[in-house]
Design an enzyme around this catalytic site. Sequence first.
Site, PDB file in Angstrom:
ATOM      1  N   TYR A   1      -1.381  -0.864  10.501  1.00 13.56           N
ATOM      2  CA  TYR A   1      -1.437  -1.172   9.072  1.00 13.56           C
ATOM      3  C   TYR A   1      -0.128  -0.801   8.385  1.00 13.56           C
ATOM      4  O   TYR A   1       0.442  -1.590   7.613  1.00 13.56           O
ATOM      5  CB  TYR A   1      -2.604  -0.415   8.448  1.00 13.56           C
ATOM      6  CG  TYR A   1      -2.868  -0.745   6.993  1.00 13.56           C
ATOM      7  CD1 TYR A   1      -3.568  -1.895   6.637  1.00 13.56           C
ATOM      8  CD2 TYR A   1      -2.438   0.109   5.985  1.00 13.56           C
ATOM      9  CE1 TYR A   1      -3.823  -2.193   5.305  1.00 13.56           C
ATOM     10  CE2 TYR A   1      -2.695  -0.177   4.653  1.00 13.56           C
ATOM     11  CZ  TYR A   1      -3.386  -1.325   4.317  1.00 13.56           C
ATOM     12  OH  TYR A   1      -3.632  -1.615   3.001  1.00 13.56           O
TER      13      TYR A   1
ATOM     14  N   SER B   1       0.849  -1.195   0.000  1.00 12.15           N
ATOM     15  CA  SER B   1       0.000   0.000   0.000  1.00 12.15           C
ATOM     16  C   SER B   1       0.875   1.231   0.000  1.00 12.15           C
ATOM     17  O   SER B   1       1.994   1.220   0.554  1.00 12.15           O
ATOM     18  CB  SER B   1      -0.895   0.010   1.240  1.00 12.15           C
ATOM     19  OG  SER B   1      -1.538   1.258   1.404  1.00 12.15           O
TER      20      SER B   1
END
Length: 255
Positions: free
Chosen positions: A160, A147
């Site tokens: 995350y 990401s």
Amino acid sequence: MTLQISLTGRVALVTGGGRGIGRAIALQLASAGADVAVNYRRDGAAAQDTVARIEAMGRRARAYQAAVDHRDEAERLAEAVLQDFGAVHILVNNAGIGSRGNSVADTDPTELERVLGVHALAPFYLCRSLVPGMRTLGRGDVVMISSIATRTESAGSAPYTMAKAAMEALGRTLAKEEQKHGIRCHIVSPGLTDTEMGRRLARARGSEDIHELDSSAPFGRVGQPEDVAALVAFLVSDANPYVSGQNIAVDGGTA
């Protein structure tokens, strides 16, 4: 010269392959000729639908339930796919979960452990199980779906971001270790994408409809799962003979 992307004769395992980006990747690889093992955690119906779509293309496919952040389940998954398909040429570590958006001071450590398990430990378990077999195939490809969060490091994203950063470190290390065996490792980092997770993120930013953000996005639209899938198919194909160990953003150029 026209690039020809053919994956005929190759087998792919896509974790989290029943929905979102994983589903798009599974379908794209199948459309290029690969047989595909589709892993899912909970949504068996979605995984079976993906399998049916792949079979309609004339390719072999099968769905496998496994919580890949548990070592024993990841190892059983790898064993089952090898038994059913004979080999795994392409491993796409796509399974993912979000974090709750809390500050570091307010984050429950069990949340951190859970997110790290899915994004970092699961790819490690599967690579450990499948890479040795890839060494005998002439070419193998491992894809880490990361990401652009690891570049932006937004407040409230510690679990995350930490987990995806660990995944990326695994990918870069693996690329160096396995070059001599003909194995390439690729890191693909989507930006905001029209998936269930992306729509939740858009709501957290105050947009009930993710497409309210189209006008402010590169090229006039937010990313689609197929944008990510197209890059993955190129990277794991013979159209890419020389790229490995790179982290490529799929965000329209904003990272």
